[in-house]
Design a protein around this motif. Structure first.
Motif, PDB file in Angstrom:
ATOM      1  N   UNK A   1       0.839  -1.197   0.000  1.00 45.58           N
ATOM      2  CA  UNK A   1       0.000   0.000   0.000  1.00 45.58           C
ATOM      3  C   UNK A   1       0.880   1.254   0.000  1.00 45.58           C
ATOM      4  N   UNK A   2       0.486   2.232  -0.799  1.00 44.29           N
ATOM      5  CA  UNK A   2       1.229   3.487  -0.858  1.00 44.29           C
ATOM      6  C   UNK A   2       1.040   4.276   0.430  1.00 44.29           C
ATOM      7  N   UNK A   3       2.129   4.821   0.949  1.00 44.64           N
ATOM      8  CA  UNK A   3       2.054   5.636   2.160  1.00 44.64           C
ATOM      9  C   UNK A   3       1.534   7.024   1.807  1.00 44.64           C
ATOM     10  N   UNK A   4       0.559   7.508   2.563  1.00 49.58           N
ATOM     11  CA  UNK A   4       0.013   8.849   2.407  1.00 49.58           C
ATOM     12  C   UNK A   4       0.824   9.794   3.290  1.00 49.58           C
ATOM     13  N   UNK A   5       1.554  10.672   2.660  1.00 52.19           N
ATOM     14  CA  UNK A   5       2.379  11.623   3.408  1.00 52.19           C
ATOM     15  C   UNK A   5       1.505  12.827   3.778  1.00 52.19           C
ATOM     16  N   UNK A   6       1.092  12.847   5.036  1.00 53.92           N
ATOM     17  CA  UNK A   6       0.150  13.844   5.547  1.00 53.92           C
ATOM     18  C   UNK A   6       0.890  14.886   6.368  1.00 53.92           C
ATOM     19  N   UNK A   7       0.778  16.140   5.958  1.00 57.15           N
ATOM     20  CA  UNK A   7       1.489  17.233   6.623  1.00 57.15           C
ATOM     21  C   UNK A   7       0.490  18.244   7.192  1.00 57.15           C
ATOM     22  N   UNK A   8       0.776  18.714   8.391  1.00 54.29           N
ATOM     23  CA  UNK A   8      -0.056  19.724   9.039  1.00 54.29           C
ATOM     24  C   UNK A   8       0.777  20.996   9.185  1.00 54.29           C
ATOM     25  N   UNK A   9       0.279  22.083   8.626  1.00 56.26           N
ATOM     26  CA  UNK A   9       0.997  23.354   8.623  1.00 56.26           C
ATOM     27  C   UNK A   9       0.140  24.427   9.278  1.00 56.26           C
ATOM     28  N   UNK A  10       0.814  25.471   9.762  1.00 57.08           N
ATOM     29  CA  UNK A  10       0.075  26.601  10.302  1.00 57.08           C
ATOM     30  C   UNK A  10       0.575  27.086  11.635  1.00 57.08           C
ATOM     31  N   UNK A  11      -0.381  27.401  12.527  1.00 55.50           N
ATOM     32  CA  UNK A  11      -0.068  28.093  13.769  1.00 55.50           C
ATOM     33  C   UNK A  11      -0.161  27.165  14.976  1.00 55.50           C
ATOM     34  N   UNK A  67       8.407  15.896   1.060  1.00 55.92           N
ATOM     35  CA  UNK A  67       7.428  15.107   0.326  1.00 55.92           C
ATOM     36  C   UNK A  67       6.071  15.178   0.986  1.00 55.92           C
ATOM     37  N   UNK A  68       5.051  15.533   0.207  1.00 61.64           N
ATOM     38  CA  UNK A  68       3.706  15.699   0.774  1.00 61.64           C
ATOM     39  C   UNK A  68       2.655  15.274  -0.241  1.00 61.64           C
ATOM     40  N   UNK A  69       1.689  14.477   0.222  1.00 60.94           N
ATOM     41  CA  UNK A  69       0.560  14.062  -0.603  1.00 60.94           C
ATOM     42  C   UNK A  69      -0.738  14.750  -0.177  1.00 60.94           C
ATOM     43  N   UNK A  70      -0.849  15.018   1.121  1.00 57.99           N
ATOM     44  CA  UNK A  70      -2.054  15.614   1.698  1.00 57.99           C
ATOM     45  C   UNK A  70      -1.622  16.627   2.739  1.00 57.99           C
ATOM     46  N   UNK A  71      -2.134  17.850   2.624  1.00 58.45           N
ATOM     47  CA  UNK A  71      -1.736  18.916   3.554  1.00 58.45           C
ATOM     48  C   UNK A  71      -2.967  19.559   4.179  1.00 58.45           C
TER      49      UNK A  71
END
Length: 201
Positions: A1-11, A67-71
């Motif tokens: 299964x492909x890994x979903x690279x999930x990133x959280x940005x902001x404050x 690397x990011x797939x979902x942000x």
């Protein structure tokens, strides 16, 4: 299964300020929801307490580099507190979303919260602050969509929940408590799951 690279940005909300455990933070809660939907998730957090939209350039650069797939972008409260104009903040957000989209990421933006519900805002000014918050959030939403992102639309419901329940705030009466993050994550999860599953993104 492909890994979903999930990133959280902001404050500070992206960073989890106010939660009592790492497991209670927004990123961790949403990563668990994505896993429950069948995704194999790698979570990375780039949020910084006190960050404004101007700081998204550095954060998006780091996310794209890793690397990011979902942000997920949570930004705006500090812009409002610092009297950053909606046009300026929206332009900075637009550029961040567009950069992530160009890198192949799907992006969900959480616009500025309603700061009029915060107890430290004097009562005579709460309606004014709420109106300013709404104007800022609207400019952010327009910018995010123009840049190719999606926007979470639960802000009014969340504001009502927080206004009615003081336990959703942490001890500083500004940031969410662990219970508050649970409420926010529950509201955002359907939007994030939909964005993650979008084959056109």
């Amino acid at each position: 299964m492909t890994i979903l690279r999930f990133c959280v940005l902001g404050d500070s909300l992206a960073a989890g300020v106010g939660s009592t455990r790492v497991e209670d933070t927004l990123g961790q809660r949403l990563a668990r929801r994505l896993r429950a939907e069948g995704h194999e998730v790698r979570l990375r957090g780039y949020g910084v307490p006190g960050a404004r939209s101007a700081d998204l350039d550095r954060q998006t650069g780091a996310a794209v580099g890793d690397g990011v797939d979902l942000a997920l972008i949570v930004i705006g409260a500090n812009d409002l507190a610092g009297f950053v104009s909606p046009a300026v903040g929206a332009r900075q957000l637009h550029d961040a979303v567009a950069r992530l989209v160009r890198a192949g990421a799907r992006v969900l933006v959480v616009p500025a919260p309603d700061l009029g519900i915060v107890s430290r805002v004097p009562a005579p000014y709460r309606n004014l602050v709420s109106a300013a918050s709404g104007q800022y959030a609207s400019a952010q939403a327009d910018a995010a969509i123009r840049a190719g992102g999606a926007v979470a639309t639960a802000s009014a419901q969340l504001a009502a929940r927080f206004a009615a329940d003081a336990t959703l705030f942490s001890a500083d009466r500004f940031h969410p408590s662990s219970a508050g993050y649970a409420v926010i994550a529950d509201a955002l999860a359907p939007h994030l799951v939909a964005v993650a599953a979008d084959p056109a993104a």
